[in-house]
Design an enzyme around this catalytic site. Structure first.
Site, short mmCIF file in Angstrom:
data_model
loop_
_atom_site.label_atom_id
_atom_site.label_comp_id
_atom_site.label_asym_id
_atom_site.label_seq_id
_atom_site.Cartn_x
_atom_site.Cartn_y
_atom_site.Cartn_z
N ASP A 196 0.85 -1.20 0.00
CA ASP A 196 0.00 0.00 0.00
C ASP A 196 0.89 1.24 0.00
O ASP A 196 2.11 1.15 0.11
CB ASP A 196 -0.96 -0.01 1.20
CG ASP A 196 -0.23 0.04 2.54
OD1 ASP A 196 0.87 -0.51 2.63
OD2 ASP A 196 -0.76 0.64 3.50
N GLU A 205 2.06 -10.12 0.27
CA GLU A 205 2.38 -8.70 0.24
C GLU A 205 3.88 -8.53 0.51
O GLU A 205 4.57 -9.48 0.90
CB GLU A 205 1.55 -7.92 1.29
CG GLU A 205 1.71 -6.41 1.17
CD GLU A 205 0.59 -5.60 1.84
OE1 GLU A 205 -0.38 -6.18 2.35
OE2 GLU A 205 0.71 -4.36 1.83
N ASP A 265 0.70 -17.24 -4.59
CA ASP A 265 1.41 -16.24 -5.41
C ASP A 265 0.40 -15.57 -6.33
O ASP A 265 0.35 -15.82 -7.53
CB ASP A 265 2.54 -16.89 -6.21
CG ASP A 265 3.33 -15.84 -7.00
OD1 ASP A 265 3.15 -14.63 -6.73
OD2 ASP A 265 4.11 -16.23 -7.89
N HIS A 279 1.54 -8.77 -3.75
CA HIS A 279 0.55 -7.70 -3.47
C HIS A 279 1.36 -6.43 -3.25
O HIS A 279 1.79 -6.13 -2.12
CB HIS A 279 -0.29 -8.07 -2.24
CG HIS A 279 -1.38 -7.07 -1.95
ND1 HIS A 279 -2.59 -7.10 -2.60
CD2 HIS A 279 -1.44 -6.01 -1.11
CE1 HIS A 279 -3.36 -6.11 -2.15
NE2 HIS A 279 -2.67 -5.42 -1.24
O1 G3I Z 1 -1.92 -9.86 18.85
C1 G3I Z 1 -2.52 -11.12 18.49
C2 G3I Z 1 -2.01 -12.19 19.40
O2 G3I Z 1 -2.42 -11.92 20.71
C3 G3I Z 1 -2.54 -13.54 18.91
O3 G3I Z 1 -1.98 -14.58 19.67
C4 G3I Z 1 -2.15 -13.75 17.43
C5 G3I Z 1 -2.76 -15.04 16.87
O4 G3I Z 1 -2.73 -15.04 15.47
O5 G3I Z 1 -2.63 -12.69 16.68
C6 G3I Z 1 -2.10 -11.44 17.06
O6 G3I Z 1 -2.59 -10.45 16.22
C7 G3I Z 1 -2.08 -10.42 14.93
C8 G3I Z 1 -1.45 -9.05 14.68
O7 G3I Z 1 -1.00 -8.95 13.36
C9 G3I Z 1 -0.26 -8.80 15.62
O8 G3I Z 1 0.79 -9.66 15.34
C10 G3I Z 1 -3.19 -10.65 13.93
O9 G3I Z 1 -3.67 -11.97 14.05
C11 G3I Z 1 -2.73 -10.40 12.51
O10 G3I Z 1 -3.81 -10.45 11.62
C12 G3I Z 1 -2.05 -9.05 12.40
O11 G3I Z 1 -1.49 -8.95 11.11
C13 G3I Z 1 -1.00 -7.67 10.74
C14 G3I Z 1 -1.77 -7.13 9.53
O12 G3I Z 1 -1.20 -5.92 9.09
C15 G3I Z 1 -3.24 -6.90 9.83
O13 G3I Z 1 -3.40 -5.93 10.81
C16 G3I Z 1 0.46 -7.86 10.36
O14 G3I Z 1 1.22 -8.22 11.51
C17 G3I Z 1 1.03 -6.59 9.74
O15 G3I Z 1 2.31 -6.88 9.24
C18 G3I Z 1 0.13 -6.09 8.61
O16 G3I Z 1 0.62 -4.86 8.21
C19 G3I Z 1 0.09 -4.29 7.01
C20 G3I Z 1 -0.40 -2.89 7.36
O17 G3I Z 1 -1.51 -2.99 8.24
C21 G3I Z 1 -0.76 -2.10 6.11
N1 G3I Z 1 0.32 -2.12 5.17
C22 G3I Z 1 0.72 -3.44 4.77
C23 G3I Z 1 1.19 -4.25 5.96
C24 G3I Z 1 1.67 -5.63 5.56
O18 G3I Z 1 0.65 -6.49 5.19
O1 9MR Z 2 -3.87 -3.50 0.14
C1 9MR Z 2 -4.08 -3.59 1.53
C2 9MR Z 2 -2.85 -4.16 2.20
O2 9MR Z 2 -1.76 -3.30 2.02
C3 9MR Z 2 -3.12 -4.43 3.66
O3 9MR Z 2 -2.05 -5.16 4.23
C4 9MR Z 2 -4.39 -5.25 3.83
C5 9MR Z 2 -4.75 -5.47 5.28
O4 9MR Z 2 -4.96 -4.28 5.95
O5 9MR Z 2 -5.46 -4.63 3.19
C6 9MR Z 2 -5.26 -4.47 1.80
O6 9MR Z 2 -6.39 -3.85 1.28
C7 9MR Z 2 -7.50 -4.70 1.12
C8 9MR Z 2 -8.57 -4.31 2.12
O7 9MR Z 2 -8.15 -4.56 3.44
C9 9MR Z 2 -9.85 -5.04 1.83
N1 9MR Z 2 -10.27 -4.87 0.44
C10 9MR Z 2 -9.25 -5.33 -0.52
C11 9MR Z 2 -7.96 -4.58 -0.33
C12 9MR Z 2 -6.82 -5.12 -1.22
O8 9MR Z 2 -7.13 -5.27 -2.49
#
Ligand code: G3I
Ligand code: 9MR
Length: 583
Positions: free
Chosen positions: A191, A559, A550, A504
């Site tokens: 993103d 991503e 993929d 992604h």
């Molecule tokens: O904190 C809980 C923990 O208590 C539990 O045991 C564990 C079990 O799965 O989950 C933990 O939460 C996780 C959290 O990350 C913290 O590690 C969530 O399940 C998991 O869905 C969450 O994923 C994050 C994701 O964003 C969704 O919020 C990723 O770490 C993080 O790298 C990712 O970051 C995104 C940004 O929001 C937007 N830009 C892209 C980036 C990469 O995808």
């Molecule tokens: O593109 C977004 C990605 O960078 C984030 O990690 C992800 C989780 O927050 O969300 C992606 O965006 C998606 C959105 O959450 C839901 N609609 C589809 C988007 C991607 O095509």
């Protein structure tokens, strides 16, 4: 109309081609599982060299030079054992005795196909450089010129010279709708938003690589606009993001805005086409502390460059101190997206680790006793770092700067870092796959980076005591992300025989160029599969080490992200720099 032509009309031709390609890919995936899995970039001459084979493989392996009959190494495979994360039974071949550089053929009884294994003294030099160059490719607010970016040249986007203060960030001096400049920085991931918390661990890891292996990075030319200028390339690249981070601090009170973002994610478009308004959103304690830690670290790293960047180090130090004071006065401001903001949250409710990390960096950079007093070292846990758990970074810095600690503190740091190294190395030793990645909780969103952060902590322990198994275990992790895994994927775009083609990553998807932007690590297998509902195809498996897709839709497994590339750069550089020339 025949059934076929009707189907062809319904399915657009490009979609059809994509579907067929997908079917082929799945068939290939089936076939490759029955073959050897190894590091597709090669092995350093003095490194441990493990290869994974299917259970059906015979007992003996032979290694020869391609086209030559002479066997240069012969050995027996280990017993067949189950590796639970993939539900596969595998056998291991140990090729570590292969210490002469060159190309080899590995032949295994009962295996029709020979594998091509490379041993090279500079096996990871190009990877380290490309892993860093990926940050340049993700720069906001700059045109990527062809002479630096090659075929991935693109126009500038997101200048961020007039960013709006969101209601959640409004103050007396800066009411809602005030415009501020917060340009430069790296896009976080696939993103186009910029998040302070995730910038924290990312910048730290890259600057730590510089602090620990300066010679390697001094000699490196990345081909970025600043190359050949006043700063080494790594420091010039990181400064691009630090400049942005500095603008995320409110000069009125030292607090730090959590993120700079659209209200919702941009579409699949190039940066220049994405022109919706951007906001700085709410201050948070986590952002202030991560900012304080990184600015304190940066103030010591850039201090020797006072002539080239007058006043920069002092400015960073002051910014760090101001953010620390804000966090002490506002210790529990947990970030949550306001109702009108839907982009990445990077929310974190546990802040003890951020406090400890910031106190550590401030102590190491200022020497002031108050920061040491704020650090309850005896009771501080040690864990593998991630964006929301940064306590491991405190231990890493303390280990690197033991000479600034009391004798008792230095001994404690050594014991704790070695203790975590022991734990990870023991898991590696006991593993059917020779990996510390064993339990389902290792296969999180961004599992490839979690693996590399395990390697990073193993390397800290190795630097303290030189115990070889720690280095070998770290090597195994790099092998894993470069192809020694059950999908036989090298997870870095543009590197290895099979690498992600559809990450992604908005520029990779929207630029009209077949090959994705190179040097990016894909997040990797993630049984959580949080994106399945947005994907037109199913994940091939729900098993932890196989849940990878993929496909451009797969933000939960495919991503890219700055905090994932940073440990790739660190581990690749560290192994290149630390591995002895011979075994
Ligand atoms: O904190 C809980 C923990 O208590 C539990 O045991 C564990 C079990 O799965 O989950 C933990 O939460 C996780 C959290 O990350 C913290 O590690 C969530 O399940 C998991 O869905 C969450 O994923 C994050 C994701 O964003 C969704 O919020 C990723 O770490 C993080 O790298 C990712 O970051 C995104 C940004 O929001 C937007 N830009 C892209 C980036 C990469 O995808
Ligand atoms: O593109 C977004 C990605 O960078 C984030 O990690 C992800 C989780 O927050 O969300 C992606 O965006 C998606 C959105 O959450 C839901 N609609 C589809 C988007 C991607 O095509």
């Amino acid at each position: 109309m025949t059934a076929l032509s009707k189907w062809l009309t319904m399915e657009s031709i490009p979609r059809l081609i994509r579907r067929l390609a997908w079917i082929c890919l799945c068939l290939t995936a089936e076939a490759v599982q029955a073959q050897a899995a190894f590091n597709q970039l090669g092995y350093l001459p003095g490194a441990a060299k493990w290869v994974v084979l299917p259970a059906e493989a015979g007992d003996e392996f032979r290694v020869m030079r391609p086209g030559a009959g002479d066997v240069v190494l012969r050995g027996r495979l280990g017993a067949a054992r189950l590796w639970a994360p993939a539900g596969q039974t595998v056998r291991l071949a140990d090729l570590s005795a292969l210490t002469d550089s060159g190309e080899y053929e590995l032949r295994v009884e009962g295996q029709p196909v020979a594998s091509r294994i490379v041993v090279a003294p500079d096996a990871y030099a190009a990877l380290t450089a490309a892993g860093l160059k990926a940050f340049y490719f993700n720069r906001a607010g700059i045109t990527l010129e062809a002479r630096h970016a090659g075929r991935w040249a693109r126009a500038a986007g997101h200048p961020d010279t007039e960013v709006l203060i969101h209601a959640s960030a409004a103050s007396r001096v800066r009411p809602e709708g005030t415009r501020i400049a917060a340009s430069k920085g790296w896009y976080d991931a696939g993103d186009y938003n910029k998040y302070v918390v995730n910038s924290g661990i990312t910048v730290y890891t890259l600057l730590a690589a510089w602090e620990q292996f300066p010679a390697l990075f001094k000699a490196q030319g990345l081909g970025i606009p600043e190359s050949g200028g006043e700063l080494p390339d790594l420091l010039a690249e990181v400064l691009w993001n630090l400049d942005w981070m500095l603008a995320m601090q409110d000069p009125a009170d030292g607090g730090v805005y959590h993120k700079l973002t659209n209200l919702s994610f941009d579409g699949n478009q190039m940066p220049r086409e994405a022109t919706r308004p951007r906001y700085v959103v709410a201050k948070s304690t986590a952002a202030a502390l991560d900012f304080a830690a990184v600015m304190a670290q940066a103030s010591r790293v850039y201090r020797p460059f006072e002539v080239q960047r007058p006043g920069l180090s002092a400015r960073m130090r002051e910014a760090a101190v101001a953010a620390w004071h804000w966090a002490r006065a506002n210790p529990g401001v947990v970030y949550q997206n306001p109702p009108d903001v839907q982009t990445g949250e990077y929310g974190d409710t546990k802040l003890d680790d951020e406090f400890a990390w910031a106190a550590t960096e401030l102590y190491l950079s200022t020497g002031e006793a108050a920061y040491r007093d704020a650090l309850k070292l005896d009771a501080l846990p040690i864990r593998v770092p991630s964006w929301d758990d940064v306590v491991g970074l405190a231990w890493m810095s303390l280990a690197q700067h033991r000479d600034r600690l009391s004798r008792a503190d230095a001994d404690l740091v050594t014991r704790r870092v070695r203790g975590l190294g022991d734990e990870l190395a023991a898991r590696w030793q006991a593993s059917a796959y020779r990996l510390p990645m064993e339990s389902a909780t290792d296969f999180v969103w961004g599992s490839n980076a979690h693996a590399l952060n395990q390697a990073l902590m193993l390397i800290q322990a190795y630097r303290l005591d030189g115990e070889r198994r720690r280095l070998d275990a770290a090597q195994s992790v790099l092998d894993y992300v470069l192809g020694r895994n059950p999908l036989r994927m090298s997870y870095v775009t543009g590197f290895g025989q099979r690498s992600p083609l559809h990450p992604h990553h908005r520029p990779s998807e929207a630029d009209g160029i077949d090959a994705p932007v190179p040097g990016f690590l894909a997040g990797g297998p993630n049984p959580g599969r949080q994106d399945q509902q947005h994907c037109p195809v199913r994940y091939p498996s729900a098993l932890p080490a196989l849940a990878y897709l993929d496909h451009g839709c797969s933000y939960a497994s495919n991503e890219v992200a700055i905090n994932w590339n940073a440990p790739l750069v660190y581990v690749s550089a560290a192994l290149q720099a630390l591995t002895p020339a011979t075994r």
